[in-house]
Design a protein around this motif. Structure first.
Motif, PDB file in Angstrom:
ATOM      1  N   ALA A 135      35.768   7.334   6.624  1.00 31.58           N
ATOM      2  CA  ALA A 135      36.672   7.719   5.540  1.00 31.58           C
ATOM      3  C   ALA A 135      35.957   8.630   4.549  1.00 31.58           C
ATOM      4  O   ALA A 135      34.819   8.356   4.157  1.00 31.58           O
ATOM      5  CB  ALA A 135      37.180   6.474   4.824  1.00 31.58           C
ATOM      6  N   ASP A 136      36.624   9.692   4.177  1.00 35.33           N
ATOM      7  CA  ASP A 136      36.095  10.608   3.178  1.00 35.33           C
ATOM      8  C   ASP A 136      36.625  10.168   1.817  1.00 35.33           C
ATOM      9  O   ASP A 136      37.824  10.236   1.555  1.00 35.33           O
ATOM     10  CB  ASP A 136      36.560  12.040   3.493  1.00 35.33           C
ATOM     11  N   PRO A 137      35.752   9.699   0.917  1.00 33.10           N
ATOM     12  CA  PRO A 137      36.232   9.222  -0.384  1.00 33.10           C
ATOM     13  C   PRO A 137      36.935  10.302  -1.196  1.00 33.10           C
ATOM     14  O   PRO A 137      37.731   9.997  -2.081  1.00 33.10           O
ATOM     15  CB  PRO A 137      34.951   8.742  -1.091  1.00 33.10           C
ATOM     16  N   ALA A 138      36.666  11.573  -0.876  1.00 39.58           N
ATOM     17  CA  ALA A 138      37.337  12.661  -1.591  1.00 39.58           C
ATOM     18  C   ALA A 138      38.796  12.793  -1.175  1.00 39.58           C
ATOM     19  O   ALA A 138      39.598  13.401  -1.895  1.00 39.58           O
ATOM     20  CB  ALA A 138      36.603  13.980  -1.342  1.00 39.58           C
ATOM     21  N   ILE A 323      53.643   2.909  28.178  1.00 35.49           N
ATOM     22  CA  ILE A 323      53.274   2.036  27.068  1.00 35.49           C
ATOM     23  C   ILE A 323      52.587   2.910  26.030  1.00 35.49           C
ATOM     24  O   ILE A 323      51.615   3.603  26.327  1.00 35.49           O
ATOM     25  CB  ILE A 323      52.341   0.907  27.544  1.00 35.49           C
ATOM     26  N   TYR A 324      53.098   2.878  24.816  1.00 40.22           N
ATOM     27  CA  TYR A 324      52.657   3.785  23.757  1.00 40.22           C
ATOM     28  C   TYR A 324      51.771   3.036  22.771  1.00 40.22           C
ATOM     29  O   TYR A 324      52.102   1.929  22.332  1.00 40.22           O
ATOM     30  CB  TYR A 324      53.881   4.354  23.040  1.00 40.22           C
ATOM     31  N   ILE A 325      50.631   3.650  22.405  1.00 39.10           N
ATOM     32  CA  ILE A 325      49.698   3.053  21.449  1.00 39.10           C
ATOM     33  C   ILE A 325      49.496   4.010  20.282  1.00 39.10           C
ATOM     34  O   ILE A 325      49.188   5.187  20.476  1.00 39.10           O
ATOM     35  CB  ILE A 325      48.344   2.734  22.118  1.00 39.10           C
ATOM     36  N   GLY A 326      49.692   3.503  19.084  1.00 38.12           N
ATOM     37  CA  GLY A 326      49.471   4.275  17.863  1.00 38.12           C
ATOM     38  C   GLY A 326      48.555   3.517  16.934  1.00 38.12           C
ATOM     39  O   GLY A 326      48.318   2.316  17.095  1.00 38.12           O
ATOM     40  N   SER A 327      48.033   4.209  15.920  1.00 39.31           N
ATOM     41  CA  SER A 327      47.097   3.569  14.993  1.00 39.31           C
ATOM     42  C   SER A 327      47.205   4.209  13.620  1.00 39.31           C
ATOM     43  O   SER A 327      47.434   5.417  13.492  1.00 39.31           O
ATOM     44  CB  SER A 327      45.665   3.710  15.510  1.00 39.31           C
ATOM     45  N   PHE A 333      42.294   4.666   6.783  1.00 40.33           N
ATOM     46  CA  PHE A 333      40.835   4.504   6.743  1.00 40.33           C
ATOM     47  C   PHE A 333      40.432   3.600   7.898  1.00 40.33           C
ATOM     48  O   PHE A 333      41.170   2.675   8.273  1.00 40.33           O
ATOM     49  CB  PHE A 333      40.333   3.962   5.400  1.00 40.33           C
ATOM     50  N   PRO A 334      39.259   3.845   8.507  1.00 39.87           N
ATOM     51  CA  PRO A 334      38.874   3.148   9.738  1.00 39.87           C
ATOM     52  C   PRO A 334      38.808   1.632   9.599  1.00 39.87           C
ATOM     53  O   PRO A 334      39.150   0.902  10.534  1.00 39.87           O
ATOM     54  CB  PRO A 334      37.494   3.729  10.065  1.00 39.87           C
ATOM     55  N   GLY A 335      38.342   1.150   8.430  1.00 41.58           N
ATOM     56  CA  GLY A 335      38.198  -0.289   8.249  1.00 41.58           C
ATOM     57  C   GLY A 335      39.524  -1.027   8.182  1.00 41.58           C
ATOM     58  O   GLY A 335      39.541  -2.265   8.197  1.00 41.58           O
ATOM     59  N   LEU A 336      40.639  -0.309   8.122  1.00 42.21           N
ATOM     60  CA  LEU A 336      41.943  -0.962   8.073  1.00 42.21           C
ATOM     61  C   LEU A 336      42.221  -1.752   9.341  1.00 42.21           C
ATOM     62  O   LEU A 336      42.797  -2.838   9.300  1.00 42.21           O
ATOM     63  CB  LEU A 336      43.031   0.095   7.866  1.00 42.21           C
TER      64      LEU A 336
END
Length: 487
Positions: A135-138, A323-327, A333-336
């Motif tokens: 994640a870019d904090p900016a 079968i569909y995969i989303g994120s 942010f990655p830690g979510l």
């Protein structure tokens, strides 16, 4: 008995507010047995003076500890360790004197051995972090995410925060996915055709566990997302790795018979190739001939800032075999660690049961916070902002790479957040990565993405998601200089 004021001190390396640090210091003292029930604490004025903080900070910390029954207040006498405070553990921590278990025999299944890239935890310390997936904090909309999290902690959302959904999901999050996210990909689904997961990787694992056996054959792209290959290896299925080209997975190279085909048509991972519409239709027809199931990881479809994304494979599917995969993890942010699977009801029913046996469901508070963030329009604003910033960074990187004649192995025609690079044949990018770190430059070696015992060593990935545009030219210049002197 009064507790000596010298007992208390603040760790200069500690994080959090001063109030939180004081609360933690006293609570840990009680839980460890160092501060005993009935002992008197220093007055707020004396402790504040001793610690060098304001008196109100100590008073607020004492008040919070009082509310949590760690402390009790006595009229005109001050604060004491509560008689109802949690008891310190009476068990002495022990470590086995000798481990007599033969773990080589005791372990029935092995999950180590996969080639997992090692990314430094202190990546932000490097001046030129060309690494993917941070994640870019900016860019992150921290203010609105915090507001949504606070709203999800409100009394009206008490059930969403505290309830055990067992095998179900937050209806608000499902509603948004069903009515807003999926229609943008041309997909219509009902609630019992959607399952929320702990990110796309968890979705891939659930899918592999439900669909694959030792007798079935799975097709993966080569190169591909390294964790997917590990998942497929752990399922003990037969694995066919198909080399991708500039348009992604070529249907004509599929084996004569396969059971499950894993593909990333929007932005092939890691080459960034986008599968054309005609090839998508050809892949669906080929899968129908084999009666195979397609698992579509719609990787980075949101980051299509150069042109509108092509329709998802799932939207072109008339047989129910995709079968569909989303994120949301990569775009928020990655830690979510929050994703979802869309599939036919019989498949989702089995995946839901498997998820319930492993982790029940993703935390309700996280689901409700994400639902608010999405439904209030913050997510769309974030995606638009990322698109504008990534577009600028990409142009700067393309110019810098051209100036130093560095070879691009693959770049997304629709956008994305990284570039797939190809160094000269004699370069081992693992060693290159080590050399570049001394220059403050981080890259991602490419060999973990490839299948086989002797993967090529000269590929690497450069991401522009975590580095400001102003630093890209100097970072690329340092990379080019190290490559020139590589021996």
């Amino acid at each position: 008995m009064a507790i000596s004021i010298e007992t208390f001190f603040l760790d200069p390396e500690a994080r959090g507010t001063l109030q939180a640090q004081i609360q933690q210091m006293i609570a840990e003292g009680i839980l460890s047995g160092r501060l005993r029930k009935g002992e008197k604490l220093p007055s707020s004025r004396k402790l504040a003076s001793h610690l060098g903080v304001s008196r109100i900070t100590v008073t607020l910390a004492y008040t919070e500890l009082l509310a949590n029954d760690y402390l009790e207040a006595r009229d005109r006498s001050g604060y004491f360790v509560s008689r109802n405070a949690p008891e310190p553990s009476k068990l002495e921590a022990r470590h086995p004197k000798q481990d007599k278990v033969d773990w080589a025999r005791a372990i029935g299944h092995r999950f180590t051995g996969g080639v997992m890239p090692v990314k430094p935890q202190d990546w932000s310390r490097y001046k030129f972090p060309f690494i993917y997936g941070q994640a870019d904090p900016a860019l992150f909309d921290h203010t609105n995410w915090r507001h949504c999290a606070l709203q999800a902690l409100g009394q009206k959302d008490f059930r969403a925060l505290t309830a055990d959904y067992y095998d179900q999901d937050d209806p608000r999050l499902l509603e948004f996915i069903m009515r807003h996210t999926l229609p943008r990909r041309g997909i219509l689904a009902e609630p019992d055709e959607i399952l929320v997961t702990m990110g796309a990787q968890n979705a891939l694992w659930l899918t592999a566990q439900v669909l694959l056996t030792q007798r079935r054959t799975a097709v993966s792209e080569n190169p591909c997302y390294h964790a997917l290959r590990d998942i497929l290896m752990q399922s003990r299925c037969h694995l066919a790795a198909i080399d991708v080209d500039h348009d992604g997975l070529p249907p004509e190279k599929l084996p004569e018979q396969a059971d499950v085909i894993f593909t990333t048509p929007s932005h092939q991972s890691p080459t960034n190739a986008t599968m054309p519409l005609d090839r998508r239709k050809e892949l669906l027809a080929k899968a129908a001939d084999m009666d195979a199931v397609i698992v579509e990881d719609d990787y980075e479809f949101e980051i299509s800032f150069l042109r509108s994304p092509l329709p998802a494979l799932k939207s072109l599917d008339s047989d129910g075999r995709v079968i569909y995969i989303g994120s949301f993890s990569k775009s928020i942010f990655p830690g979510l660690r929050l994703g979802y699977i869309v599939g036919s009801k019989p498949f989702i029913r089995e995946a839901r049961a498997l998820r319930a046996s492993v982790l029940r469901h993703p935390p309700g508070h996280i689901q409700r916070t994400a639902a608010y963030f999405l439904s209030m329009g913050h997510y769309d604003s974030l995606i638009r902002k990322m698109g504008l910033v990534f577009s600028e960074r990409r142009k700067v990187m393309e110019t810098a790479l051209a100036d130093h004649a560095l070879r691009i192995g693959g770049q997304g025609e629709y956008g994305g957040s990284s570039m797939w690079m190809r160094a000269p044949e004699h370069v081992d990018t693992e060693r290159l990565d080590f050399m570049l770190r001394e220059q403050g430059v981080l890259i991602e070696p490419g060999h973990p993405f490839f299948d086989g015992p002797n993967p090529p060593k000269n590929y690497y990935r450069l991401a522009y998601s975590s580095i400001p545009a102003s630093r890209i030219p100097e970072g690329i210049s340092r990379l080019a200089e190290v490559l020139k002197n590589y021996s």
